[in-house]
Scaffold this active site. Sequence first.
Site, short mmCIF file in Angstrom:
data_model
loop_
_atom_site.label_atom_id
_atom_site.label_comp_id
_atom_site.label_asym_id
_atom_site.label_seq_id
_atom_site.Cartn_x
_atom_site.Cartn_y
_atom_site.Cartn_z
N SER A 69 0.79 -1.24 0.00
CA SER A 69 0.00 0.00 0.00
C SER A 69 0.82 1.28 0.00
O SER A 69 0.25 2.37 -0.10
CB SER A 69 -0.95 0.02 1.21
OG SER A 69 -2.00 -0.88 1.01
N LYS A 72 0.03 3.58 -2.74
CA LYS A 72 -1.09 4.54 -2.65
C LYS A 72 -0.59 5.98 -2.56
O LYS A 72 -1.36 6.91 -2.79
CB LYS A 72 -1.96 4.23 -1.43
CG LYS A 72 -2.82 2.96 -1.56
CD LYS A 72 -3.77 2.84 -0.38
CE LYS A 72 -4.70 1.65 -0.51
NZ LYS A 72 -4.08 0.38 -0.09
N SER A 129 -5.91 3.20 4.78
CA SER A 129 -5.37 2.43 3.66
C SER A 129 -6.47 1.67 2.93
O SER A 129 -6.27 0.54 2.44
CB SER A 129 -4.29 1.46 4.13
OG SER A 129 -3.48 1.05 3.06
#
Length: 430
Positions: A69, A72, A129
Amino acid sequence: MGYGKFKALIYVLCLTLVLNVIWTVLPQSAKAAELAPLQLEAKSAVLMEVSTGQVLYNMNADIPLPPASMSKMMTEYIVVEQIKQGKLSWDQPVNTTANAAAQIGSRIFLAEGDQHTVKELYIAMAVGSANDATVALAEHISGTEQSFVKLMNDTAKKIGLSSKSHFINATGLSRSDMPAAFRPESPDKETLMTALDAAKLAYHIVTKHPEALEISKIPSYKFRERDTKPMINYNWMLEGNKDNENFRRYVFEGMDGLKTGHTNEAGYCFTGTAERNGMRLISVVMGTKSEPKRFIETKKVMDYGFNNFEKKTIIAQGAQLADVKTVKITKGKENEVPVTAEKEITVVLKKGDTPDSVKIAAAPTPKEKLVAPIKKGQQVGTVTVTYGDTKQNLKLIASEDMNKAGGMKLFFRAIGDFFRDLFSGIKDLF
């Protein structure tokens, strides 16, 4: 000499010898401790100082690895970019797509057709997240997630990430964890990033969009009124957790971002940023074996930076360089124009190093390419600042306007130059 005096003399000699050994060895031991490897339990790591972009620590930082993640951060960067460009607004409503609703892993359980604002979904992405919130934003911007992925990869090139880093989705999930109907066509590609590229991406976020840190530092957030519990920020090191007994042992002074990541393939990863005494650092740790470990290893890296380095201004903004105070120009009222570096020259030095260890070299633009009028602030060369293996390149700029000389002045100057060159040639004959 009596026995007592002899004994005292021997004592003094021994004490002197011991002190000499201590004074000789201590600086070497201190230096060895400072330069000793951190022995991190991670696959790769890097430490960067933000104001200069200097890399202060590097362990396998050029090896591409699954970032989970942490990828991101690119979605976060693009969203804020689009808001700055007027293409999005924080209060704009976003509809949840089928792809977003089908996401697994970290999520806020959006249903297809649910509507939330850009800001609500951004907070869910940055704090919790949330994969579903991330895909909803991506498809709102580009129509499909794969169209957004193209924007991610184009943006990576634009901001200078290496070709080793590549995105296949907006979330950082492995291809096999994406909804089957929305997987990319290339079955052999996965999202990969180097630790150095993750640090560069974080650098662009905190320098261009520092307001993003106001969201990344939120310890917890209640997404919907009906939610029984708020989402908890996966970043246990946030300074805002100092009163949270569950995370208190991991809290790091000045920590206000940025993004964690975890998949089975990636292990536990973390891009952190903290500021102390006017110096902001970015650390990246990839591939640790447990959730706490990524924070324990990050603390080692951050401590190394804050304990061993300090920012020092070598030349103040507007001050002249020692070796190049003026640059020659053509057709100006004067033959030269005063110059300075475009901004203050600041370097992050190892504590104990002096400014003498920094080399500053100016390379003026050839005068035939600098034709008056010259405007204040106009680039008239480059300045290279070298410290160890680190180089900074800055512009050399004119510190005042220089108008073009009148025709008569240029005429007599040309005559003067002609005779000067003539006499110089005659002198060379003898």
